[in-house]
Design a protein around this motif. Structure first.
Motif, short mmCIF file in Angstrom:
data_model
loop_
_atom_site.label_atom_id
_atom_site.label_comp_id
_atom_site.label_asym_id
_atom_site.label_seq_id
_atom_site.Cartn_x
_atom_site.Cartn_y
_atom_site.Cartn_z
N LEU A 1 0.83 -1.20 0.00
CA LEU A 1 0.00 0.00 0.00
C LEU A 1 0.86 1.25 0.00
CD1 LEU A 1 -2.93 -0.72 2.46
CD2 LEU A 1 -2.99 -0.53 -0.03
N ARG A 2 0.45 2.21 -0.80
CA ARG A 2 1.09 3.52 -0.74
C ARG A 2 0.37 4.34 0.33
NH1 ARG A 2 1.16 5.10 -7.15
NH2 ARG A 2 3.28 4.45 -7.62
N HIS A 3 1.10 5.23 0.97
CA HIS A 3 0.49 6.06 2.00
C HIS A 3 0.66 7.54 1.66
CE1 HIS A 3 -0.24 2.71 4.69
NE2 HIS A 3 0.97 2.26 4.38
N GLU B 1 -3.74 4.55 -5.82
CA GLU B 1 -3.97 3.23 -6.44
C GLU B 1 -3.44 3.15 -7.87
OE1 GLU B 1 -8.15 2.46 -4.00
OE2 GLU B 1 -8.19 2.83 -6.16
N ARG B 2 -3.45 4.28 -8.58
CA ARG B 2 -2.94 4.27 -9.96
C ARG B 2 -1.44 4.07 -9.95
NH1 ARG B 2 0.51 6.12 -12.92
NH2 ARG B 2 1.23 7.25 -11.08
N TRP B 3 -0.96 3.16 -10.76
CA TRP B 3 0.48 3.04 -10.96
C TRP B 3 0.75 2.45 -12.33
CZ3 TRP B 3 3.54 -1.70 -10.51
CH2 TRP B 3 2.78 -2.84 -10.24
N SER B 4 1.99 2.21 -12.64
CA SER B 4 2.37 1.86 -14.01
C SER B 4 3.01 0.47 -14.08
CB SER B 4 3.36 2.90 -14.56
OG SER B 4 2.84 4.21 -14.45
N PRO B 5 2.19 -0.57 -14.07
CA PRO B 5 2.75 -1.92 -14.22
C PRO B 5 3.23 -2.17 -15.65
CG PRO B 5 0.43 -1.97 -13.51
CD PRO B 5 0.73 -0.60 -13.98
N ARG B 6 4.04 -3.22 -15.80
CA ARG B 6 4.51 -3.60 -17.16
C ARG B 6 3.95 -4.96 -17.59
NH1 ARG B 6 9.09 -1.20 -14.86
NH2 ARG B 6 9.69 0.74 -15.92
N ALA B 7 3.35 -5.69 -16.66
CA ALA B 7 2.77 -7.00 -17.02
C ALA B 7 1.31 -6.81 -17.44
CB ALA B 7 2.86 -7.94 -15.83
N PHE C 1 13.77 -1.75 -25.05
CA PHE C 1 13.36 -2.04 -23.66
C PHE C 1 11.84 -1.97 -23.53
CE2 PHE C 1 11.98 -0.30 -19.57
CZ PHE C 1 12.36 -1.35 -18.73
N ASN C 2 11.25 -0.91 -24.03
CA ASN C 2 9.79 -0.77 -23.91
C ASN C 2 9.04 -1.76 -24.81
OD1 ASN C 2 9.81 1.25 -21.97
ND2 ASN C 2 9.95 2.89 -23.49
N GLU C 3 9.57 -1.99 -25.99
CA GLU C 3 8.94 -2.94 -26.91
C GLU C 3 8.82 -4.31 -26.25
OE1 GLU C 3 10.98 -3.06 -30.66
OE2 GLU C 3 9.49 -4.40 -31.56
N ALA D 1 -2.59 2.04 -17.41
CA ALA D 1 -1.99 2.82 -18.50
C ALA D 1 -0.57 3.16 -18.08
CB ALA D 1 -2.79 4.09 -18.75
N HIS D 2 0.40 2.87 -18.94
CA HIS D 2 1.82 3.09 -18.62
C HIS D 2 2.43 3.99 -19.68
CE1 HIS D 2 5.65 1.14 -16.78
NE2 HIS D 2 5.99 2.27 -17.40
N ALA D 3 2.82 5.19 -19.28
CA ALA D 3 3.43 6.15 -20.22
C ALA D 3 4.87 5.77 -20.52
CB ALA D 3 3.37 7.56 -19.64
N MET D 4 5.33 6.12 -21.72
CA MET D 4 6.71 5.83 -22.13
C MET D 4 7.30 6.99 -22.93
SD MET D 4 6.01 2.03 -23.64
CE MET D 4 4.37 2.45 -24.22
N TYR D 5 8.53 7.35 -22.55
CA TYR D 5 9.26 8.33 -23.36
C TYR D 5 10.32 7.63 -24.20
CZ TYR D 5 11.05 12.93 -24.60
OH TYR D 5 11.42 14.06 -25.29
N GLY D 6 10.52 6.37 -23.93
CA GLY D 6 11.49 5.58 -24.70
C GLY D 6 10.93 5.25 -26.07
N ILE D 7 11.12 6.19 -26.98
CA ILE D 7 10.53 6.15 -28.31
C ILE D 7 11.65 6.41 -29.33
CG2 ILE D 7 8.97 7.44 -29.86
CD1 ILE D 7 7.35 8.18 -27.30
N PRO E 1 4.37 -0.86 -6.99
CA PRO E 1 4.14 0.59 -6.99
C PRO E 1 5.30 1.32 -6.32
CG PRO E 1 2.22 -0.58 -6.17
CD PRO E 1 3.32 -1.59 -6.26
N SER E 2 5.71 2.41 -6.91
CA SER E 2 6.86 3.17 -6.37
C SER E 2 6.38 4.18 -5.33
CB SER E 2 7.57 3.89 -7.51
OG SER E 2 6.64 4.67 -8.23
N ASP E 3 7.35 4.67 -4.56
CA ASP E 3 7.05 5.68 -3.53
C ASP E 3 7.31 7.07 -4.11
OD1 ASP E 3 6.31 6.65 -1.09
OD2 ASP E 3 7.93 5.72 0.05
N ARG E 4 7.19 8.07 -3.29
CA ARG E 4 7.43 9.45 -3.72
C ARG E 4 8.29 10.18 -2.71
NH1 ARG E 4 5.69 7.45 -7.68
NH2 ARG E 4 4.08 8.24 -9.06
N GLN E 5 8.95 11.25 -3.14
CA GLN E 5 9.69 12.12 -2.23
C GLN E 5 8.71 12.77 -1.26
OE1 GLN E 5 11.95 15.04 -4.47
NE2 GLN E 5 12.21 13.56 -6.12
#
Ligand code: FMN
Length: 196
Positions: free
Chosen positions: A5-7, A18-24, A76-78, A127-133, A175-179
């Protein structure tokens, strides 16, 4: 699928944690109507002077456009985005009349991305955003004029089993944390160290 859980330090709407960016991704298609619903949410994003400079280009898995869009991602993204149910390229218009620039195009497109991502979450999608284009090839394949800029690609689908990923990515499928807030919020004037 359980996930840590994120806090938040202050009470916020659950969707933001709850939103995060999975790759599977699961081997489960999404319909055109489901995808258009995401674009509908993005359509209502705010933009400077209501110019709405975002433009979306999409392909659904199993249709010819998907393979073409997938080929525009860095390897990597492909490698993981190939399993997504849809791929989207988010672009912005940099000028509508060839003279006056749209200085907030990227900012506005970012707002549209977040609307899309949160709507995806509300629909049980990820939905997972990518700049690796491949930024040299992409404008040609997408048929973009000089007045349009690629902002990001987005992989969309149903969340899948992390075990489907190769090991290095499996370990990162959380899910990642934040500063902390006090490293990004300042009262009156910036007082962080060296912009960090
Ligand atoms: C504009 C943008 C570009 C990104 N580019 C990539 C990318 O090329 N490849 C990738 O695997 N993740 C990419 N990400 C995902 C970020 O790494 C991720 O959003 C960030 O680590 C925060 O995690 P979260 O979205 O799970 O909360 C990108 C995200 C954004 C918003």
């Amino acid at each position: 699928m359980s996930q840590p859980l994120r806090h938040s330090d202050y009470p916020i709407q659950p969707q933001f944690l709850e939103r995060w960016s999975p790759r599977a991704f699961a081997d489960q298609p999404i319909s055109e109507a489901e995808l258009l619903t995401l674009f509908e949410a993005a359509r209502w994003s705010p933009s400077a002077s209501n110019l709405q400079p975002w433009r979306f280009i999409y392909g659904l898995k199993g249709e010819p456009e998907f393979a073409a869009l997938l080929s525009l991602l860095v390897p990597f993204n492909e490698g993981w985005a190939k399993d997504a149910a849809a791929l989207v390229f988010l672009t912005s218009v940099t000028t509508f009349d060839g003279e006056r620039p749209v200085p907030t195009g990227s900012f506005d497109a970012g707002a549209a991305w977040m609307s899309l991502a949160l709507q995806a979450h509300a629909q049980g999608l990820v939905a997972h955003a990518m700049y690796g284009i491949d930024f040299e090839k992409a404008p040609l394949v997408l048929g973009l004029p000089d007045t349009m800029k690629i902002e990001a690609a987005i992989a969309i689908g149903h969340r899948g089993d992390p075990q489907s990923l190769p090991e290095p990515l499996r370990a990162r499928e959380i899910p990642s944390d934040r500063q902390p807030l006090d490293q990004m919020v300042f009262k009156g004037a910036f007082s962080g160290a060296f912009g960090a």
